[in-house]
Write a protein that holds these residues in place. Structure first.
Motif, PDB file in Angstrom:
ATOM      1  N   PRO A   1       0.748  -1.208   0.119  1.00 36.73           N
ATOM      2  CA  PRO A   1       0.106   0.002  -0.012  1.00 36.73           C
ATOM      3  C   PRO A   1       0.926   1.128   0.016  1.00 36.73           C
ATOM      4  CG  PRO A   1      -0.868  -1.388   1.538  1.00 36.73           C
ATOM      5  CD  PRO A   1       0.615  -2.256   1.203  1.00 36.73           C
ATOM      6  N   THR A   2       1.784   1.100   0.750  1.00 38.32           N
ATOM      7  CA  THR A   2       2.665   2.472   0.764  1.00 38.32           C
ATOM      8  C   THR A   2       3.245   2.750  -0.624  1.00 38.32           C
ATOM      9  OG1 THR A   2       3.278   1.768   3.155  1.00 38.32           O
ATOM     10  CG2 THR A   2       4.618   3.502   2.079  1.00 38.32           C
ATOM     11  N   GLU A   3       3.915   1.705  -1.391  1.00 39.46           N
ATOM     12  CA  GLU A   3       4.326   1.787  -2.709  1.00 39.46           C
ATOM     13  C   GLU A   3       3.380   2.262  -3.765  1.00 39.46           C
ATOM     14  OE1 GLU A   3       7.727  -1.780  -3.048  1.00 39.46           O
ATOM     15  OE2 GLU A   3       5.605  -2.175  -3.691  1.00 39.46           O
ATOM     16  N   SER A   4       2.058   2.073  -3.503  1.00 42.51           N
ATOM     17  CA  SER A   4       0.766   2.542  -4.203  1.00 42.51           C
ATOM     18  C   SER A   4       0.944   4.180  -3.800  1.00 42.51           C
ATOM     19  CB  SER A   4      -0.197   1.797  -4.116  1.00 42.51           C
ATOM     20  OG  SER A   4      -0.175   0.435  -4.386  1.00 42.51           O
ATOM     21  N   LEU A   5       0.912   4.560  -2.757  1.00 41.59           N
ATOM     22  CA  LEU A   5       0.867   5.812  -2.485  1.00 41.59           C
ATOM     23  C   LEU A   5       1.944   6.566  -2.788  1.00 41.59           C
ATOM     24  CD1 LEU A   5      -0.317   5.522   1.261  1.00 41.59           C
ATOM     25  CD2 LEU A   5      -1.821   6.002  -0.714  1.00 41.59           C
ATOM     26  N   LEU A   6       3.142   5.921  -2.766  1.00 45.52           N
ATOM     27  CA  LEU A   6       4.406   6.792  -3.245  1.00 45.52           C
ATOM     28  C   LEU A   6       4.204   6.983  -4.845  1.00 45.52           C
ATOM     29  CD1 LEU A   6       7.246   5.300  -1.363  1.00 45.52           C
ATOM     30  CD2 LEU A   6       6.412   7.307  -1.407  1.00 45.52           C
ATOM     31  N   ALA A   7       3.640   6.064  -5.534  1.00 46.40           N
ATOM     32  CA  ALA A   7       3.588   6.086  -6.931  1.00 46.40           C
ATOM     33  C   ALA A   7       2.350   7.156  -7.403  1.00 46.40           C
ATOM     34  CB  ALA A   7       3.105   4.692  -7.573  1.00 46.40           C
ATOM     35  N   TYR A   8       1.205   7.275  -6.582  1.00 48.16           N
ATOM     36  CA  TYR A   8       0.391   8.233  -6.874  1.00 48.16           C
ATOM     37  C   TYR A   8       0.993   9.795  -6.334  1.00 48.16           C
ATOM     38  CZ  TYR A   8      -3.118  11.706  -5.373  1.00 48.16           C
ATOM     39  OH  TYR A   8      -3.677  12.876  -5.531  1.00 48.16           O
ATOM     40  N   ILE A   9       1.753   9.877  -5.123  1.00 49.71           N
ATOM     41  CA  ILE A   9       2.258  11.077  -5.169  1.00 49.71           C
ATOM     42  C   ILE A   9       3.344  11.451  -6.132  1.00 49.71           C
ATOM     43  CG2 ILE A   9       4.091  12.156  -3.393  1.00 49.71           C
ATOM     44  CD1 ILE A   9       2.762  10.403  -1.299  1.00 49.71           C
ATOM     45  N   ALA A  10       4.197  10.508  -6.584  1.00 48.81           N
ATOM     46  CA  ALA A  10       4.999  10.928  -7.678  1.00 48.81           C
ATOM     47  C   ALA A  10       4.255  11.288  -9.029  1.00 48.81           C
ATOM     48  CB  ALA A  10       5.930   9.699  -8.114  1.00 48.81           C
ATOM     49  N   SER A  11       3.129  10.844  -9.374  1.00 48.60           N
ATOM     50  CA  SER A  11       2.497  11.160 -10.654  1.00 48.60           C
ATOM     51  C   SER A  11       1.664  12.537 -10.477  1.00 48.60           C
ATOM     52  CB  SER A  11       1.670  10.014 -11.032  1.00 48.60           C
ATOM     53  OG  SER A  11       0.819   9.671 -10.233  1.00 48.60           O
ATOM     54  N   THR A  12       0.959  12.711  -9.149  1.00 51.13           N
ATOM     55  CA  THR A  12      -0.067  13.913  -9.192  1.00 51.13           C
ATOM     56  C   THR A  12       0.786  15.181  -9.241  1.00 51.13           C
ATOM     57  OG1 THR A  12      -1.616  14.940  -7.817  1.00 51.13           O
ATOM     58  CG2 THR A  12       0.420  14.088  -6.651  1.00 51.13           C
ATOM     59  N   GLY A  13       0.083  15.861 -10.009  1.00 48.64           N
ATOM     60  CA  GLY A  13       0.747  17.580 -10.332  1.00 48.64           C
ATOM     61  C   GLY A  13       0.508  18.343  -8.968  1.00 48.64           C
ATOM     62  N   HIS A  14      -0.527  17.979  -8.001  1.00 46.81           N
ATOM     63  CA  HIS A  14      -0.944  18.687  -6.928  1.00 46.81           C
ATOM     64  C   HIS A  14      -0.747  17.865  -5.814  1.00 46.81           C
ATOM     65  CE1 HIS A  14      -3.009  21.522  -4.461  1.00 46.81           C
ATOM     66  NE2 HIS A  14      -3.521  20.469  -3.662  1.00 46.81           N
ATOM     67  N   LYS A  15       0.694  18.108  -5.084  1.00 47.45           N
ATOM     68  CA  LYS A  15       1.277  17.429  -4.041  1.00 47.45           C
ATOM     69  C   LYS A  15       0.589  17.335  -2.681  1.00 47.45           C
ATOM     70  CE  LYS A  15       4.582  16.005  -6.891  1.00 47.45           C
ATOM     71  NZ  LYS A  15       4.490  14.841  -7.710  1.00 47.45           N
ATOM     72  N   PRO A  16       0.402  16.412  -1.835  1.00 46.79           N
ATOM     73  CA  PRO A  16      -0.215  16.503  -0.591  1.00 46.79           C
ATOM     74  C   PRO A  16       0.712  17.403   0.126  1.00 46.79           C
ATOM     75  CG  PRO A  16      -0.170  14.012  -1.254  1.00 46.79           C
ATOM     76  CD  PRO A  16       0.596  15.029  -2.375  1.00 46.79           C
ATOM     77  N   LYS A  17      -0.002  17.885   1.201  1.00 46.11           N
ATOM     78  CA  LYS A  17       0.817  18.853   2.197  1.00 46.11           C
ATOM     79  C   LYS A  17       1.256  18.033   3.095  1.00 46.11           C
ATOM     80  CE  LYS A  17      -2.842  22.421   1.306  1.00 46.11           C
ATOM     81  NZ  LYS A  17      -3.678  23.403   1.650  1.00 46.11           N
ATOM     82  N   LEU A  18       0.733  16.681   3.437  1.00 46.04           N
ATOM     83  CA  LEU A  18       1.462  16.068   4.526  1.00 46.04           C
ATOM     84  C   LEU A  18       1.188  14.537   4.073  1.00 46.04           C
ATOM     85  CD1 LEU A  18       2.658  15.944   7.368  1.00 46.04           C
ATOM     86  CD2 LEU A  18       0.393  16.126   8.287  1.00 46.04           C
ATOM     87  N   LEU A  19       1.845  13.717   4.573  1.00 46.73           N
ATOM     88  CA  LEU A  19       1.971  12.072   4.616  1.00 46.73           C
ATOM     89  C   LEU A  19       2.016  11.786   6.007  1.00 46.73           C
ATOM     90  CD1 LEU A  19       1.403   9.409   3.509  1.00 46.73           C
ATOM     91  CD2 LEU A  19       3.766   9.305   3.081  1.00 46.73           C
ATOM     92  N   ILE A  20       0.981  11.139   6.611  1.00 50.52           N
ATOM     93  CA  ILE A  20       1.077  10.446   7.964  1.00 50.52           C
ATOM     94  C   ILE A  20       1.164   9.142   7.870  1.00 50.52           C
ATOM     95  CG2 ILE A  20       0.082  10.216  10.263  1.00 50.52           C
ATOM     96  CD1 ILE A  20      -1.038  12.718  10.189  1.00 50.52           C
ATOM     97  N   SER A  21       2.393   8.523   8.047  1.00 50.20           N
ATOM     98  CA  SER A  21       2.439   7.186   7.992  1.00 50.20           C
ATOM     99  C   SER A  21       2.624   6.494   9.184  1.00 50.20           C
ATOM    100  CB  SER A  21       3.677   6.949   6.948  1.00 50.20           C
ATOM    101  OG  SER A  21       3.615   5.583   6.379  1.00 50.20           O
ATOM    102  N   GLY A  22       1.994   5.169   9.374  1.00 49.34           N
ATOM    103  CA  GLY A  22       1.976   4.227  10.589  1.00 49.34           C
ATOM    104  C   GLY A  22       3.252   3.709  10.817  1.00 49.34           C
ATOM    105  N   SER A  23       3.334   3.350  11.999  1.00 46.45           N
ATOM    106  CA  SER A  23       4.522   2.540  12.423  1.00 46.45           C
ATOM    107  C   SER A  23       4.152   1.994  13.995  1.00 46.45           C
ATOM    108  CB  SER A  23       5.952   3.344  12.575  1.00 46.45           C
ATOM    109  OG  SER A  23       6.958   2.276  12.553  1.00 46.45           O
ATOM    110  N   ALA A  24       5.273   1.425  14.647  1.00 45.44           N
ATOM    111  CA  ALA A  24       4.680   1.139  15.783  1.00 45.44           C
ATOM    112  C   ALA A  24       6.036   1.428  16.764  1.00 45.44           C
ATOM    113  CB  ALA A  24       4.154  -0.406  15.858  1.00 45.44           C
ATOM    114  N   ILE A  25       5.754   1.173  18.120  1.00 47.12           N
ATOM    115  CA  ILE A  25       6.966   1.298  19.102  1.00 47.12           C
ATOM    116  C   ILE A  25       7.666   0.067  18.970  1.00 47.12           C
ATOM    117  CG2 ILE A  25       5.690   2.814  20.634  1.00 47.12           C
ATOM    118  CD1 ILE A  25       5.085   0.466  22.438  1.00 47.12           C
ATOM    119  N   GLY A  26       7.383  -0.845  18.485  1.00 47.98           N
ATOM    120  CA  GLY A  26       8.301  -1.934  18.016  1.00 47.98           C
ATOM    121  C   GLY A  26       9.462  -1.805  17.439  1.00 47.98           C
ATOM    122  N   TRP A  27       9.512  -0.401  16.880  1.00 50.48           N
ATOM    123  CA  TRP A  27      10.790   0.211  16.191  1.00 50.48           C
ATOM    124  C   TRP A  27      12.165   0.063  17.205  1.00 50.48           C
ATOM    125  CZ3 TRP A  27      14.308   4.081  16.640  1.00 50.48           C
ATOM    126  CH2 TRP A  27      15.069   4.188  15.628  1.00 50.48           C
TER     127      TRP A  27
END
Length: 324
Positions: A94-120
């Motif tokens: 899913p993250t790769e799909s979102l990156l592909a969209y961000i790369a292709s769109t002419g109007h970039k999002p103002k913010l990407l909030i991406s999940g993770s966990a304290i397991g990091w």
């Protein structure tokens, strides 16, 4: 504001969608939420749009914020080799799909909030951990780290990224608490191993509140031509000037498993005499037992520094106010 959410129908995404919709309606602000899905027939509220991953690839629709929450539950099944691959793929694809969209769109999002966990952070006992702390290498760390590093690539397209490392989310509708309520109400709940392991938790209300707070803070900072990084210690090192910020989404008062057990039992007016020995947990869950046996004391320093005020900072308050 237009928001795109992967994992929108899940335990966190659905609660976020409901709360931010209610807030914006109360302030007469325009808001449109779109859930990214693989099934166009997925059930959803009337005010939510659906978009499939296939359509996203060619969509000309623009979004102000993307919330990336898709990912299989790390504690749902025993960690076989196949399960580990599935856990990673459910986050990476899913993250790769979102990156592909961000790369292709002419109007970039103002913010990407991406999940993770304290397991990091890996297994570090009762050592206090903030966003500037290091890590110990284990499977949970590798899983979170690969997911985070992929999401950070959005900065190469000028999109700021906020990584949210989530602790154990407390709410009776699901998550760990949803699984524990039945045995605890039956009077057979109890502590895990010696009970000394620290549990870094957050109420679902505060998780949602913190996510909305992060969005509003970052967008306000951009409007004021300020960097959206809260502090230097909290910023990832990247090869461009687009900010990446880490947030621990945990309550400021972590508890031991013993305290959690006694607090939940007391709240439900049920005994908590039982103990699941460490050896039995390892036999039952294998490598995944580390999630139950080894604690992490993770603190939300970045949220506190940014001025977020927790609505349910203590476990007892969270249990009472969420009507557990």
């Amino acid at each position: 504001m237009n928001i795109l959410i992967s994992g929108g129908s899940g335990f966190l995404g659905s609660a976020f969608s409901k709360e931010i919709t209610q807030r914006y309606q109360g302030m007469n602000k325009d808001l449109q939420i779109t859930w990214l899905t693989r099934d166009s027939r997925q059930a959803h509220p009337d005010n939510i749009d659906l978009m499939t991953y296939d359509k996203l690839a060619t969509s000309d629709k623009t979004f102000d914020v993307i919330l990336n929450l898709a990912g299989a539950g790390i504690a749902d099944k025993r960690w076989s080799d196949d399960r580990k691959e599935a856990l990673l793929a459910s986050r990476i694809k899913p993250t790769e799909s979102l990156l592909a969209y961000i790369a292709s769109t002419g109007h970039k999002p103002k913010l990407l909030i991406s999940g993770s966990a304290i397991g990091w952070y890996g297994t570090q006992g009762d050592k206090p951990l903030t966003e500037s702390s290091g890590f110990e290498t284990d499977f949970a760390h590798k899983l979170c780290d690969e997911w985070e590093k992929l999401a950070v690539r959005a900065t190469t397209y000028g999109v700021p990224v906020a990584i949210v490392r989530t602790g154990v989310v407390i709410h009776p509708d699901g998550g760990m608490l949803g699984k524990l309520l039945a045995p605890f109400k039956m009077g057979v709940g109890g502590q895990l191993a010696n009970g000394k392991q620290v549990m870094s938790w957050i109420s679902r209300e505060d998780w949602v509140g913190a996510a909305i707070f992060i969005i509003e803070q970052h967008l306000a900072n951009q409007t004021n031509n300020q960097q959206s990084v809260s502090n230097d210690d909290n910023a990832l090192e990247i090869d461009n000037n687009t900010p990446v910020t880490i947030y621990n989404l945990t309550a400021p008062n972590p508890v031991t498993n013993h305290t959690f057990t006694k607090t939940l039992g007391s709240h439900l007016h049920r005994p908590t005499f039982f103990t699941l020995p460490e050896a039995l947990l390892k036999l039952m869950f294998g490598e995944m037992s580390t999630l139950l046996i080894d604690g992490q004391k993770v603190l939300p320093q970045a949220l506190l520094d940014a001025g977020y005020e927790f609505k349910q900072p203590t476990l007892r308050q969270a249990l009472e106010e969420q009507k557990v």
